[in-house]
Each structure stands twice: as C-alpha cells, then as structure tokens.
Write a protein that holds these residues in place. Sequence first.
Motif, PDB file in Angstrom:
ATOM      1  N   TYR A  52       1.052  -1.231  -0.152  1.00 24.14           N
ATOM      2  CA  TYR A  52      -0.081   0.108   0.129  1.00 24.14           C
ATOM      3  C   TYR A  52       1.003   1.208   0.226  1.00 24.14           C
ATOM      4  CZ  TYR A  52      -3.480   3.787   1.378  1.00 24.14           C
ATOM      5  OH  TYR A  52      -4.077   4.819   2.043  1.00 24.14           O
ATOM      6  N   GLU A  53       2.223   1.880   1.087  1.00 28.72           N
ATOM      7  CA  GLU A  53       2.612   2.091   1.145  1.00 28.72           C
ATOM      8  C   GLU A  53       3.656   2.773   0.147  1.00 28.72           C
ATOM      9  OE1 GLU A  53       4.310   1.955   4.421  1.00 28.72           O
ATOM     10  OE2 GLU A  53       2.821   2.531   5.719  1.00 28.72           O
ATOM     11  N   ALA A  54       3.613   1.559  -0.886  1.00 29.50           N
ATOM     12  CA  ALA A  54       4.957   1.769  -2.364  1.00 29.50           C
ATOM     13  C   ALA A  54       4.233   2.161  -3.640  1.00 29.50           C
ATOM     14  CB  ALA A  54       5.591   0.288  -2.403  1.00 29.50           C
ATOM     15  N   GLU A  55       2.975   1.382  -3.433  1.00 29.28           N
ATOM     16  CA  GLU A  55       2.176   1.676  -4.622  1.00 29.28           C
ATOM     17  C   GLU A  55       1.927   3.183  -5.515  1.00 29.28           C
ATOM     18  OE1 GLU A  55       0.744   1.091  -8.311  1.00 29.28           O
ATOM     19  OE2 GLU A  55       1.083  -0.432  -6.225  1.00 29.28           O
ATOM     20  N   SER A  56       1.908   3.739  -6.453  1.00 30.03           N
ATOM     21  CA  SER A  56       1.775   4.872  -7.163  1.00 30.03           C
ATOM     22  C   SER A  56      -0.051   4.814  -7.591  1.00 30.03           C
ATOM     23  CB  SER A  56       3.024   5.461  -8.212  1.00 30.03           C
ATOM     24  OG  SER A  56       2.861   4.329  -9.105  1.00 30.03           O
ATOM     25  N   ASN A  57      -0.540   4.282  -8.215  1.00 27.76           N
ATOM     26  CA  ASN A  57      -0.936   4.058  -9.076  1.00 27.76           C
ATOM     27  C   ASN A  57      -2.322   3.966  -8.222  1.00 27.76           C
ATOM     28  OD1 ASN A  57      -3.837   2.591 -10.540  1.00 27.76           O
ATOM     29  ND2 ASN A  57      -1.873   1.973 -12.021  1.00 27.76           N
ATOM     30  N   PRO A  58      -3.250   4.782  -8.383  1.00 29.49           N
ATOM     31  CA  PRO A  58      -4.395   5.301  -7.270  1.00 29.49           C
ATOM     32  C   PRO A  58      -5.891   4.301  -6.886  1.00 29.49           C
ATOM     33  CG  PRO A  58      -3.618   7.255  -9.306  1.00 29.49           C
ATOM     34  CD  PRO A  58      -2.989   5.629  -9.609  1.00 29.49           C
ATOM     35  N   ASP A  59      -5.571   3.746  -8.422  1.00 29.68           N
ATOM     36  CA  ASP A  59      -6.600   2.891  -8.266  1.00 29.68           C
ATOM     37  C   ASP A  59      -6.042   0.983  -7.366  1.00 29.68           C
ATOM     38  OD1 ASP A  59      -8.138   3.738  -9.883  1.00 29.68           O
ATOM     39  OD2 ASP A  59      -7.986   2.976 -11.672  1.00 29.68           O
ATOM     40  N   ILE A  60      -4.616   0.838  -8.049  1.00 32.45           N
ATOM     41  CA  ILE A  60      -4.473  -0.321  -7.132  1.00 32.45           C
ATOM     42  C   ILE A  60      -4.380   0.311  -5.851  1.00 32.45           C
ATOM     43  CG2 ILE A  60      -2.636  -1.322  -6.906  1.00 32.45           C
ATOM     44  CD1 ILE A  60      -2.128  -1.519  -9.810  1.00 32.45           C
ATOM     45  N   LYS A  61      -3.988   1.131  -5.277  1.00 37.02           N
ATOM     46  CA  LYS A  61      -3.748   1.936  -4.168  1.00 37.02           C
ATOM     47  C   LYS A  61      -5.399   1.661  -3.502  1.00 37.02           C
ATOM     48  CE  LYS A  61      -1.463   4.901  -1.380  1.00 37.02           C
ATOM     49  NZ  LYS A  61      -0.002   5.541  -0.763  1.00 37.02           N
ATOM     50  N   LYS A  62      -6.295   2.418  -4.092  1.00 37.23           N
ATOM     51  CA  LYS A  62      -7.732   2.353  -3.712  1.00 37.23           C
ATOM     52  C   LYS A  62      -7.860   0.686  -3.410  1.00 37.23           C
ATOM     53  CE  LYS A  62     -12.763   2.940  -4.458  1.00 37.23           C
ATOM     54  NZ  LYS A  62     -13.186   3.634  -5.067  1.00 37.23           N
ATOM     55  N   ARG A  63      -8.027  -0.643  -4.022  1.00 40.59           N
ATOM     56  CA  ARG A  63      -8.012  -1.287  -3.450  1.00 40.59           C
ATOM     57  C   ARG A  63      -7.182  -1.850  -2.677  1.00 40.59           C
ATOM     58  NH1 ARG A  63      -9.021  -3.097 -10.483  1.00 40.59           N
ATOM     59  NH2 ARG A  63      -6.936  -2.602  -9.715  1.00 40.59           N
ATOM     60  N   LEU A  64      -5.869  -2.044  -2.298  1.00 38.47           N
ATOM     61  CA  LEU A  64      -4.818  -2.177  -1.449  1.00 38.47           C
ATOM     62  C   LEU A  64      -5.694  -1.846   0.246  1.00 38.47           C
ATOM     63  CD1 LEU A  64      -1.272  -2.213  -3.482  1.00 38.47           C
ATOM     64  CD2 LEU A  64      -2.410  -4.587  -2.459  1.00 38.47           C
ATOM     65  N   GLY A  65      -5.960  -0.375   0.006  1.00 35.34           N
ATOM     66  CA  GLY A  65      -6.138   0.076   0.708  1.00 35.34           C
ATOM     67  C   GLY A  65      -7.631  -0.467   1.914  1.00 35.34           C
ATOM     68  N   TYR A  66      -8.089  -1.448   0.678  1.00 34.64           N
ATOM     69  CA  TYR A  66      -9.106  -2.090   1.507  1.00 34.64           C
ATOM     70  C   TYR A  66      -9.025  -2.695   2.135  1.00 34.64           C
ATOM     71  CZ  TYR A  66     -12.446   0.681  -1.961  1.00 34.64           C
ATOM     72  OH  TYR A  66     -13.078   1.675  -2.233  1.00 34.64           O
ATOM     73  N   ARG A  67      -8.005  -3.749   1.320  1.00 35.81           N
ATOM     74  CA  ARG A  67      -6.800  -5.239   2.215  1.00 35.81           C
ATOM     75  C   ARG A  67      -6.154  -4.910   3.783  1.00 35.81           C
ATOM     76  NH1 ARG A  67     -10.297  -8.266  -0.350  1.00 35.81           N
ATOM     77  NH2 ARG A  67      -9.570  -8.978  -2.370  1.00 35.81           N
ATOM     78  N   LYS A  68      -5.461  -3.248   3.572  1.00 39.48           N
ATOM     79  CA  LYS A  68      -4.803  -2.545   4.513  1.00 39.48           C
ATOM     80  C   LYS A  68      -6.395  -2.707   6.218  1.00 39.48           C
ATOM     81  CE  LYS A  68      -2.764   1.273   5.949  1.00 39.48           C
ATOM     82  NZ  LYS A  68      -3.783   2.083   6.302  1.00 39.48           N
ATOM     83  N   GLN A  69      -7.070  -1.838   5.501  1.00 33.55           N
ATOM     84  CA  GLN A  69      -8.709  -2.451   6.706  1.00 33.55           C
ATOM     85  C   GLN A  69      -8.473  -3.071   7.227  1.00 33.55           C
ATOM     86  OE1 GLN A  69     -12.114  -0.150   4.916  1.00 33.55           O
ATOM     87  NE2 GLN A  69     -12.421   1.771   6.730  1.00 33.55           N
TER      88      GLN A  69
END
Length: 167
Positions: free
Chosen positions: A25-42
Amino acid sequence: FIETKKKLENFKTDKESSSKILEAYEAESNPDIKKRLGYRKQFFELYQMPEELKGLRDSIMELEQKIDSNRKTRETGYKDPQTGEFVKMSIGVMRSKMMTESDENMRKVYFRWSSETLTDDVEDLVNLVSMRNEYARKLWFKHFYDYKTQLEERMDCEDIWKIFDDL
C-alpha cells in the motif's frame, strides 16, 4: 467446521499478511491499485489482536460450535399425554400448535415441552457471554456488543441505540 473457522480467523489476524499489504500500500503509486490495497489494509487492521487472545478466541469458537451442535442434534418433541409415547416435533411447530390448538391441555403440553429445551444450554450460554465480554474488554471495548458494532457497523453501540430510540 471448527478447524476451517479457526483457519479463517488465523488468516484474518495474520501479522505477516497485514505487514505485506501495508508495505505494498505504501509503495503503490497507481491510485486505483492503492485504493484496492487500502481495502485489504483496512481489513487486516480490523482483525489484528495480541497473540495471547487467540487461545480465548479459539475457546469461544469451540463453545459456539458445541452450543450450535447441541441445538441441531437435540431431539425435540413432546410426550403424548394419552399414549405416553414421545412424538418428535420441532420447537417452532410446537409453538405454532400452541397458538392454534383448540385443546387447552395440548396447548399446555406444547408449551411445557417447548419451554424445557430452552434451559438445556443455559450454562454454556452464560459462559459464552462471559468469555465474549472478556475477549472484547481485552481488546479495549466496553463489552462484546460494543466490539461487534464497531467491527461490523463501524458505529458505537450508543449510536445504534439512538437510531432505534428514534424509530
């Protein structure tokens, strides 16, 4: 079933998976992928717990399984007052008959026999409530209901009560 449930709970609380998702999540720069990783992080953040609570969590699951199994396998019914034979019948059917039966004596029979099974698991249910509350308090919640409402509804239990008070 209980082993599968334990595996699921262990996955949810896995610190390594949580760390990997956080790193990605912290390393991702693509906003769409970061958003999806944010769901997993949460998701993983919601289920993290101290290692010492896993034993209590497993004991709770085992007791829940025992209660559920007892309810599913319990033979329910009533003893026929005329024949003395046990008649198999679900509690739901007995309660329905209790409301519609024209014979008052049979209504009493349905009531007595459907009520008797209600006390079968009382001791286990009291222990379950106690264990769930202990688990929630160790996670810094007021009680189990507070834990569940914040985990699943993302609301404080008092906020939920206010909603129902307003209805």
